[in-house]
Design a protein around this motif. Structure first.
Motif, PDB file in Angstrom:
ATOM      1  N   LYS A 263      36.714 -84.296-135.511  1.00  4.26           N
ATOM      2  CA  LYS A 263      35.418 -84.966-135.357  1.00  4.26           C
ATOM      3  C   LYS A 263      35.540 -86.224-134.513  1.00  4.26           C
ATOM      4  O   LYS A 263      36.439 -87.026-134.715  1.00  4.26           O
ATOM      5  CB  LYS A 263      34.892 -85.325-136.760  1.00  4.26           C
ATOM      6  CG  LYS A 263      33.780 -86.355-136.779  1.00  4.26           C
ATOM      7  CD  LYS A 263      33.138 -86.461-138.143  1.00  4.26           C
ATOM      8  CE  LYS A 263      32.355 -87.758-138.280  1.00  4.26           C
ATOM      9  NZ  LYS A 263      31.683 -87.904-139.574  1.00  4.26           N
TER      10      LYS A 263
ATOM     11  N   GLY B 179      28.666 -87.269-134.628  1.00  3.38           N
ATOM     12  CA  GLY B 179      27.726 -86.482-135.414  1.00  3.38           C
ATOM     13  C   GLY B 179      27.697 -84.998-135.060  1.00  3.38           C
ATOM     14  O   GLY B 179      27.337 -84.164-135.905  1.00  3.38           O
TER      15      GLY B 179
ATOM     16  N   ASP C 290      29.685 -83.186-137.494  1.00  7.48           N
ATOM     17  CA  ASP C 290      29.023 -83.119-138.804  1.00  7.48           C
ATOM     18  C   ASP C 290      28.005 -81.980-138.828  1.00  7.48           C
ATOM     19  O   ASP C 290      27.931 -81.200-139.777  1.00  7.48           O
ATOM     20  CB  ASP C 290      28.295 -84.426-139.109  1.00  7.48           C
ATOM     21  CG  ASP C 290      29.250 -85.587-139.361  1.00  7.48           C
ATOM     22  OD1 ASP C 290      30.151 -85.437-140.186  1.00  7.48           O
ATOM     23  OD2 ASP C 290      29.074 -86.639-138.725  1.00  7.48           O
TER      24      ASP C 290
ATOM     25  N   SER D  85      29.953 -97.058-136.368  1.00  4.07           N
ATOM     26  CA  SER D  85      29.425 -96.537-135.114  1.00  4.07           C
ATOM     27  C   SER D  85      30.489 -96.358-134.036  1.00  4.07           C
ATOM     28  O   SER D  85      31.509 -97.047-134.037  1.00  4.07           O
ATOM     29  CB  SER D  85      28.386 -97.540-134.593  1.00  4.07           C
ATOM     30  OG  SER D  85      27.775 -97.067-133.429  1.00  4.07           O
ATOM     31  N   ARG D  86      30.211 -95.455-133.116  1.00  2.00           N
ATOM     32  CA  ARG D  86      30.916 -95.495-131.850  1.00  2.00           C
ATOM     33  C   ARG D  86      30.490 -96.796-131.157  1.00  2.00           C
ATOM     34  O   ARG D  86      29.333 -97.194-131.256  1.00  2.00           O
ATOM     35  CB  ARG D  86      30.493 -94.325-130.958  1.00  2.00           C
ATOM     36  CG  ARG D  86      31.022 -92.988-131.397  1.00  2.00           C
ATOM     37  CD  ARG D  86      30.743 -91.912-130.371  1.00  2.00           C
ATOM     38  NE  ARG D  86      29.339 -91.543-130.298  1.00  2.00           N
ATOM     39  CZ  ARG D  86      28.576 -91.688-129.217  1.00  2.00           C
ATOM     40  NH1 ARG D  86      29.071 -92.192-128.103  1.00  2.00           N
ATOM     41  NH2 ARG D  86      27.308 -91.316-129.223  1.00  2.00           N
TER      42      ARG D  86
ATOM     43  N   LYS E 218      24.550 -97.399-128.467  1.00  6.17           N
ATOM     44  CA  LYS E 218      24.347 -97.864-129.839  1.00  6.17           C
ATOM     45  C   LYS E 218      23.815 -99.301-129.929  1.00  6.17           C
ATOM     46  O   LYS E 218      23.549 -99.785-131.024  1.00  6.17           O
ATOM     47  CB  LYS E 218      25.639 -97.722-130.638  1.00  6.17           C
ATOM     48  CG  LYS E 218      26.190 -96.290-130.678  1.00  6.17           C
ATOM     49  CD  LYS E 218      25.291 -95.342-131.470  1.00  6.17           C
ATOM     50  CE  LYS E 218      25.822 -93.921-131.468  1.00  6.17           C
ATOM     51  NZ  LYS E 218      24.998 -92.999-132.270  1.00  6.17           N
TER      52      LYS E 218
ATOM     53  N   LEU F 269      32.740-101.173-138.642  1.00  5.05           N
ATOM     54  CA  LEU F 269      33.789-100.173-138.422  1.00  5.05           C
ATOM     55  C   LEU F 269      33.386 -99.398-137.183  1.00  5.05           C
ATOM     56  O   LEU F 269      32.287 -98.839-137.118  1.00  5.05           O
ATOM     57  CB  LEU F 269      33.876 -99.212-139.624  1.00  5.05           C
ATOM     58  CG  LEU F 269      34.708 -97.943-139.398  1.00  5.05           C
ATOM     59  CD1 LEU F 269      36.187 -98.271-139.159  1.00  5.05           C
ATOM     60  CD2 LEU F 269      34.567 -96.995-140.592  1.00  5.05           C
TER      61      LEU F 269
ATOM     62  N   GLY G 230      38.643 -98.700-135.247  1.00  2.00           N
ATOM     63  CA  GLY G 230      39.361 -97.452-135.502  1.00  2.00           C
ATOM     64  C   GLY G 230      38.409 -96.455-136.104  1.00  2.00           C
ATOM     65  O   GLY G 230      37.191 -96.696-136.184  1.00  2.00           O
ATOM     66  N   TYR G 231      38.955 -95.334-136.528  1.00  2.00           N
ATOM     67  CA  TYR G 231      38.153 -94.284-137.136  1.00  2.00           C
ATOM     68  C   TYR G 231      38.651 -94.110-138.561  1.00  2.00           C
ATOM     69  O   TYR G 231      39.831 -93.854-138.775  1.00  2.00           O
ATOM     70  CB  TYR G 231      38.300 -92.984-136.337  1.00  2.00           C
ATOM     71  CG  TYR G 231      37.387 -91.920-136.863  1.00  2.00           C
ATOM     72  CD1 TYR G 231      36.089 -91.824-136.385  1.00  2.00           C
ATOM     73  CD2 TYR G 231      37.809 -91.074-137.872  1.00  2.00           C
ATOM     74  CE1 TYR G 231      35.228 -90.891-136.909  1.00  2.00           C
ATOM     75  CE2 TYR G 231      36.952 -90.133-138.406  1.00  2.00           C
ATOM     76  CZ  TYR G 231      35.662 -90.043-137.913  1.00  2.00           C
ATOM     77  OH  TYR G 231      34.809 -89.123-138.441  1.00  2.00           O
ATOM     78  N   ASP G 232      37.786 -94.277-139.552  1.00  2.61           N
ATOM     79  CA  ASP G 232      38.240 -94.267-140.943  1.00  2.61           C
ATOM     80  C   ASP G 232      37.116 -93.728-141.842  1.00  2.61           C
ATOM     81  O   ASP G 232      36.172 -94.443-142.173  1.00  2.61           O
ATOM     82  CB  ASP G 232      38.621 -95.708-141.338  1.00  2.61           C
ATOM     83  CG  ASP G 232      39.222 -95.798-142.731  1.00  2.61           C
ATOM     84  OD1 ASP G 232      38.944 -94.923-143.579  1.00  2.61           O
ATOM     85  OD2 ASP G 232      39.962 -96.769-142.967  1.00  2.61           O
TER      86      ASP G 232
ATOM     87  N   LEU H 201      22.992 -90.005-137.601  1.00  8.79           N
ATOM     88  CA  LEU H 201      23.286 -89.562-138.966  1.00  8.79           C
ATOM     89  C   LEU H 201      23.578 -90.743-139.878  1.00  8.79           C
ATOM     90  O   LEU H 201      23.351 -90.660-141.087  1.00  8.79           O
ATOM     91  CB  LEU H 201      24.504 -88.621-138.961  1.00  8.79           C
ATOM     92  CG  LEU H 201      24.342 -87.334-138.144  1.00  8.79           C
ATOM     93  CD1 LEU H 201      25.631 -86.529-138.166  1.00  8.79           C
ATOM     94  CD2 LEU H 201      23.188 -86.502-138.687  1.00  8.79           C
ATOM     95  N   THR H 202      24.042 -91.860-139.286  1.00 11.19           N
ATOM     96  CA  THR H 202      24.464 -92.952-140.170  1.00 11.19           C
ATOM     97  C   THR H 202      23.273 -93.537-140.939  1.00 11.19           C
ATOM     98  O   THR H 202      23.423 -93.965-142.070  1.00 11.19           O
ATOM     99  CB  THR H 202      25.187 -94.077-139.399  1.00 11.19           C
ATOM    100  OG1 THR H 202      24.325 -94.550-138.368  1.00 11.19           O
ATOM    101  CG2 THR H 202      26.487 -93.592-138.800  1.00 11.19           C
TER     102      THR H 202
HETATM  103  P1  ADP Z   1      27.010 -90.216-132.752  1.00 12.11           P
HETATM  104  O1  ADP Z   1      27.247 -88.766-132.956  1.00 12.11           O
HETATM  105  O2  ADP Z   1      26.122 -90.534-131.597  1.00 12.11           O
HETATM  106  O3  ADP Z   1      28.274 -91.008-132.729  1.00 12.11           O
HETATM  107  P2  ADP Z   1      25.752 -90.103-135.393  1.00 12.11           P
HETATM  108  O4  ADP Z   1      25.110 -91.179-136.181  1.00 12.11           O
HETATM  109  O5  ADP Z   1      24.997 -88.868-135.197  1.00 12.11           O
HETATM  110  O6  ADP Z   1      26.187 -90.769-134.005  1.00 12.11           O
HETATM  111  O7  ADP Z   1      27.088 -89.636-136.086  1.00 12.11           O
HETATM  112  C1  ADP Z   1      28.199 -90.469-136.236  1.00 12.11           C
HETATM  113  C2  ADP Z   1      29.094 -89.891-137.301  1.00 12.11           C
HETATM  114  O8  ADP Z   1      30.408 -90.391-137.112  1.00 12.11           O
HETATM  115  C3  ADP Z   1      28.702 -90.286-138.703  1.00 12.11           C
HETATM  116  O9  ADP Z   1      29.137 -89.279-139.601  1.00 12.11           O
HETATM  117  C4  ADP Z   1      29.500 -91.586-138.921  1.00 12.11           C
HETATM  118  O10 ADP Z   1      29.728 -91.856-140.264  1.00 12.11           O
HETATM  119  C5  ADP Z   1      30.766 -91.256-138.203  1.00 12.11           C
HETATM  120  N1  ADP Z   1      31.492 -92.390-137.617  1.00 12.11           N
HETATM  121  C6  ADP Z   1      31.172 -93.069-136.489  1.00 12.11           C
HETATM  122  N2  ADP Z   1      32.099 -93.993-136.230  1.00 12.11           N
HETATM  123  C7  ADP Z   1      33.011 -93.895-137.202  1.00 12.11           C
HETATM  124  C8  ADP Z   1      34.239 -94.590-137.498  1.00 12.11           C
HETATM  125  N3  ADP Z   1      34.686 -95.555-136.706  1.00 12.11           N
HETATM  126  N4  ADP Z   1      34.935 -94.219-138.584  1.00 12.11           N
HETATM  127  C9  ADP Z   1      34.479 -93.231-139.380  1.00 12.11           C
HETATM  128  N5  ADP Z   1      33.345 -92.546-139.167  1.00 12.11           N
HETATM  129  C10 ADP Z   1      32.628 -92.872-138.092  1.00 12.11           C
END
Ligand code: ADP
Ligand code: GLC
Length: 485
Positions: A18, A21, A24, A302-303, A308, A330, A357-359, A384-385
């Protein structure tokens, strides 16, 4: 109602791999469709994390040559998902994420890696695995767009094609000199084919040949018809608008359920919300925040990208501090934003914290422990957040764009009285409007019964896939009916 076979094609899928989103959605949709008698299997590249997760599997197609090496297609199950895995180590057995090397640079051969995925998916679509011949092929984003071209040019009877746009910002455009190398016939290079402003367009191909185009919210479906949001595709999308619609994403409410979430210190629900306090304490500990602040904790997951709007959050941090609030972030991505948030955290320890980071676990804790979640996107196909935030009781503060506009009801006075206000809507998309919303959130937060009312309304929202899975199932069935001779 008879069962319908659908093949989903995607470049990432939760919980195997992943970056956002898209994964997901791809991971949750098959399960949600099962109760609508749709049997969905998903074609994915055999990245290392996918290969490592496979339970039972069998080889269903052997390929002596697939873009420079031997390959197999495996029918497999992994973490409850039914998959067709393209096992082609020369294309996919690499570290990093699906698109980049660990240093963040795109894999140079991305067009070929995804062309291979598309070609294999089209073969399965045309019946190369007799045990699963789909009636509908559902494509997601640019990486899978050429599947629609292959299915159509093949000339045999093909399944119905649906393509979902998760993000128009990524279109997959490559020079016309690659045509043959991508496995496309010479005659495909035209306006009614894969050609897009002199290049080859993966997404263009998908949009051109699909029988139905969907995007992930009704408002985004409307927005992308305009030059401001269409990112150059508005002309084609307008021409195809009779088959374009928006179907809102849901979230997997078994993964995102505060009453059972193993990643939280204490479980809670709308009826028993006290567990949020334990999450808040754990969150403060994790980000080394002091517990003296009287204002709300604002969170971000978020990314870090221009989409964003987090540069506006950076500018608004002083307003958060002015209301005696705290801030946690995060995220990963853009270098300048990373440096900006690091700097803010070092200047205001105890008040501002960031983890770059991604967590996954920390994302859950931020949703449970923050009072409000900031999502000030410039554009947002769905998002989705903010849905996770509703479910976890972090009041979403969102801009009025795309799926954010479709999922959050502004807590104005009337909405609060009626018990339907679920968040704060920022408009227009400016730092000043964001700052005003932060001030408004702080005022509402200080009025405890009112804030609790908003949190309760948020947590009561149905953010599951139930409604939308029904819409996809109907779309598939209508399409199959229309294509039945
Ligand atoms: P996008 O797909 O545009 O990044 P969305 O809100 O649709 O935005 O989905 C982002 C998904 O990725 C969500 O499930 C969110 O919890 C997760 N996510 C984004 N950044 C991180 C991060 N740094 N660590 C963990 N989960 C993240
Ligand atoms: C994209 C969009 C996001 C959407 C997700 C899943 O990454 O940026 O808004 O929620 O896809 O559809």
């Amino acid at each position: 109602m008879s069962g319908l076979k659908a093949l989903s094609v995607v470049s990432e899928i939760y919980p195997l791999i992943k970056t956002g989103g898209l994964a997901d959605v791809a991971g949750a949709l098959p399960g949600a469709l099962a109760s609508h008698e749709v049997e969905m299997r998903t074609v994915v590249p055999g990245y290392p994390s996918v290969m490592a997760a496979l339970d039972e599997h069998e080889t269903v197609v052997e390929l002596a040559e697939l873009w420079g090496g031997r390959a197999r297609v495996l029918a497999a199950r992994a973490k409850g998902l039914d998959l067709f895995v393209v096992d082609a180590p020369h294309l996919y057995a690499r570290p990093g994420n699906p698109y980049h090397a660990p240093d963040g640079t795109d894999w140079q051969d991305n067009p070929y890696r995804f062309a291979a995925l598309c070609w294999v998916a089209a073969q399965i679509g045309l019946g190369s695995v007799p045990a699963f011949v789909p009636q509908v092929v559902h494509l997601h984003d640019w990486q899978t767009g050429l599947t629609a071209a292959h299915l159509t040019y093949d000339g045999r009877r093909r399944p119905g094609i649906v393509i979902t746009i998760h993000n128009l910002a990524f279109q997959g455009q490559y020079p016309s000199s690659m045509l043959q190398g991508l496995g496309l016939p010479w005659y495909s290079f035209g306006m009614d084919g894969v050609e897009y402003y002199g290049n080859i367009g993966f997404l263009k191909a998908g949009l051109q040949f699909a029988d139905r185009i969907t995007t992930v919210s009704p408002t985004y479906a409307h927005e992308i018809l305009s030059p401001e949001c269409g990112m150059g595709m508005e002309g084609l999308l307008k021409a195809r608008s009779s088959v374009l619609s928006g179907i809102l994403n849901g979230i997997d409410d078994t993964v995102w359920n505060p009453a059972t979430d193993p990643l939280l210190p204490v479980h809670y629900s709308a009826a028993e919300p006290l567990g949020r306090l334990a999450a808040k304490a754990a969150l403060r500990k994790r980000f080394l925040l002091d517990d003296k602040a009287q204002g709300p904790i604002f969170g971000v997951v978020s990314r870090l990208s221009d989409q964003k709007g987090l540069d506006m959050v950076l500018e608004a941090l002083d307003t958060i501090l002015a209301v005696d609030g705290q801030f946690v972030l995060l995220g990963s991505g853009d270098k300048e934003l990373t440096a900006g948030f690091h700097r803010a955290a070092s200047v205001h320890p105890g008040r501002i914290g960031c983890v770059i980071g991604y967590d996954e676990a920390l994302a859950h804790l931020i949703q449970a422990g923050s009072d409000a979640l900031l999502v000030p996107s410039r554009f947002e196909p769905c998002g989705l957040t903010q849905l996770c935030a509703l479910r976890y009781g972090a009041v979403p503060i969102v801009t009025r764009v795309g799926g954010l506009a479709d999922t959050i009801i502004d807590a104005n006075e009337m909405a609060i009285d009626a018990g339907v206000g679920t968040g704060l809507v920022v408009a227009p998309t400016t730092t000043e409007a964001l700052e005003e919303s932060i001030l408004r959130a702080a005022r509402l937060y200080a009025d405890v019964p009112t804030w609790q009312k908003i949190v309760r309304a948020a947590m009561k929202c149905d953010v599951s896939w139930t409604r939308s899975a029904g819409r996809y199932a109907k779309l598939y069935r209508d399409l199959v009916k229309e294509r039945t001779p």
